[in-house]
Design an enzyme around this catalytic site. Structure first.
Site, short mmCIF file in Angstrom:
data_model
loop_
_atom_site.label_atom_id
_atom_site.label_comp_id
_atom_site.label_asym_id
_atom_site.label_seq_id
_atom_site.Cartn_x
_atom_site.Cartn_y
_atom_site.Cartn_z
N CYS A 18 44.82 41.61 35.53
CA CYS A 18 43.40 41.39 35.81
C CYS A 18 42.63 42.68 36.06
CB CYS A 18 43.15 40.45 36.98
SG CYS A 18 43.21 38.76 36.45
N GLY A 45 33.44 32.56 35.56
CA GLY A 45 34.01 32.40 36.89
C GLY A 45 33.54 33.48 37.85
N ASN A 67 45.85 32.93 40.32
CA ASN A 67 45.97 33.34 38.92
C ASN A 67 47.23 34.14 38.61
OD1 ASN A 67 44.09 34.87 40.66
ND2 ASN A 67 44.27 36.42 39.09
N SER A 125 35.61 28.21 34.98
CA SER A 125 35.32 29.06 33.83
C SER A 125 35.88 28.41 32.57
CB SER A 125 35.97 30.43 34.06
OG SER A 125 35.79 31.23 32.92
C1 LIG Z 1 39.77 34.45 35.35
C2 LIG Z 1 39.46 34.20 36.77
C3 LIG Z 1 38.20 34.48 37.31
C4 LIG Z 1 37.12 35.13 36.50
O1 LIG Z 1 36.58 34.27 35.53
P1 LIG Z 1 35.74 34.87 34.31
O2 LIG Z 1 35.20 33.68 33.62
O3 LIG Z 1 36.71 35.62 33.48
O4 LIG Z 1 34.67 35.72 34.90
C5 LIG Z 1 37.98 34.18 38.63
N1 LIG Z 1 38.93 33.64 39.39
C6 LIG Z 1 40.16 33.34 38.92
C7 LIG Z 1 41.16 32.70 39.81
C8 LIG Z 1 40.47 33.62 37.59
O5 LIG Z 1 41.68 33.34 37.12
#
Ligand SMILES: *Cc1c(COP(=O)(O)O)cnc(C)c1O
Length: 390
Positions: A323, A69, A149, A197
């Site tokens: 995070c 992500g 998140n 992701s």
């Molecule tokens: C977890 C998350 C990310 C990052 O994704 P990764 O695959 O861990 O790099 C980005 N945006 C949101 C909203 C997330 O929850």
């Protein structure tokens, strides 16, 4: 162990691992090779692209595989900014984005772009009037997350997509928390770019994708070999891609049931906490939230302390500064809701999966009640508060 941190990551589903295994062993050939041992990998990557596109209402050629992500967010925003430079240098996002978006925007600010960080209301929703008011003739990109998140709030993506389309501005959404959990359709919602992701939907870690609507002039991210139509070079992570697609198929199959189960568990947990623990408040919109998200602030308590106390009982949850591992700064999301720093620090996030049970949640509420009581007994602020009430 009771696992309530599914917004941080999820368990890789057994059927996902199963689907990936042959691509580490028998089918290890480079998918770019022209001999037959590469063919199995190539075929699997094509099939995965088809499955993921279908789940989003997209075309296979609009899906680009990435390493997660974070990479997708970086790519979308940097490449859109660069390719629209001639049209303007103004970007609109929100104060509650993931750091993958926020830090990419601050990076661009240092390079001559202007960024408007929209406020959200007390419940975490972006105000469409404020978005409209922030639009300028030189606005080139709107990036608003699908679902948050930390507090699980689901943003008005359709309205934002409509507005962006009407004004001819690119619309990117970080759908990492939404994809696989709730319905997401890039055409219905007028989304131009979308990040997802795999590890947030029971797929492997280090695997993601970026949807880029066909016809958009958005540049490449990694330069090298011609993989991903020259847009994202590097030998394909074939097992990861296969695992991502298996996770997406599984999520699609389970979605309706999972939403029903998780929302019921979520509402049960919220009700139990509200009835059992005094001086707490739910963070984020009560209805417009992800099925598995529960986020509470407990007054006079440090969220981090609660996380550690629950960990000793075998319960995995997240604190208010989720995070940013190691950081104890209050969450930027909770501050954006208007919480004071103490209440933001007293936040606890519990994110459920369809595998959790009511019995587990009862156990967690008991532990939580006990931990909150113990911590409050040690808090001078709580003592002062009780004295004042007498
Ligand atoms: C977890 C998350 C990310 C990052 O994704 P990764 O695959 O861990 O790099 C980005 N945006 C949101 C909203 C997330 O929850």
């Amino acid at each position: 162990m009771i696992y309530l941190d599914n917004a941080a990551t999820t368990k890789t589903a057994p059927e996902v691992v199963e689907a990936m295994l042959p691509y580490f062993t028998e089918c290890f050939g480079n998918p770019g090779a022209i001999y037959s041992a590469g063919f199995a990998g190539r075929k699997a990557v094509n099939e995965a692209r088809r499955i993921i596109a279908e789940a989003l209402g997209a075309k296979p050629e609009e899906i680009y595989f990435t390493a997660g992500g974070t990479e997708s967010d970086n790519w979308a925003i940097k490449a859109a900014a660069e390719s629209c430079r001639h049209k303007g240098r103004h970007i609109i996002t929100t104060k509650i984005e993931h750091h993958a978006v926020l830090h990419t925007c601050t990076y661009l600010e240092k390079r001559g772009y202007e960024v408007t960080y929209l406020e959200v209301d007390r419940e975490g929703l972006v105000d469409l009037k404020a978005l409209r008011a922030a639009l300028r003739p030189d606005t080139i990109l709107i990036s608003v997350m699908f679902a948050n998140n930390e507090i699980g709030v689901i943003e008005p993506v359709k309205e934002i997509g409509d507005l962006a389309r009407e004004r001819g501005i690119l619309f990117h959404t970080d759908a990492v928390q939404a994809f696989g959990q709730i319905p997401v359709d890039v055409n219905l919602l007028h989304i131009d770019m979308l990040s997802a992701s795999a590890h947030k939907l029971n797929g492997p870690k280090g695997m993601g994708m970026l949807y880029i609507r066909s016809g958009l002039k958005v540049g490449s991210f990694l330069h090298g070999g011609g993989q991903e139509k020259g847009m994202r070079a590097g030998t394909e992570n074939v097992p990861g891609i296969v695992g991502f697609a298996a996770a997406v198929s599984r999520a699609g199959r389970m979605m309706e049931d999972k939403i029903r189960r998780e929302s019921a568990l979520r509402d049960y947990l919220i009700a139990r906490i509200e009835e059992q623990i005094p001086y707490c408040s739910l963070n984020g919109h009560r209805e417009r939230r992800l099925p598995g998200n529960v986020n509470f602030s407990f007054r006079f308590v440090q969220g981090e302390a609660l996380v550690l106390m629950l960990d000793m009982k075998g319960v995995c949850v997240s604190g208010g500064s989720a995070c940013t591992s190691g950081s104890t700064d209050p969450s930027h999301v909770l501050l954006a809701l208007g919480l004071n720093p103490e209440d933001a620090e007293g936040a606890l996030r519990m994110t459920l999966s369809e595998e959790n049970t009511k019995e587990e949640l009862d156990t967690v509420v008991e532990y939580l009640k006990d931990s909150v009581r113990k911590l409050r007994e040690m808090s001078p602020l709580y003592e002062a508060f009780l004295k004042k009430r007498k």
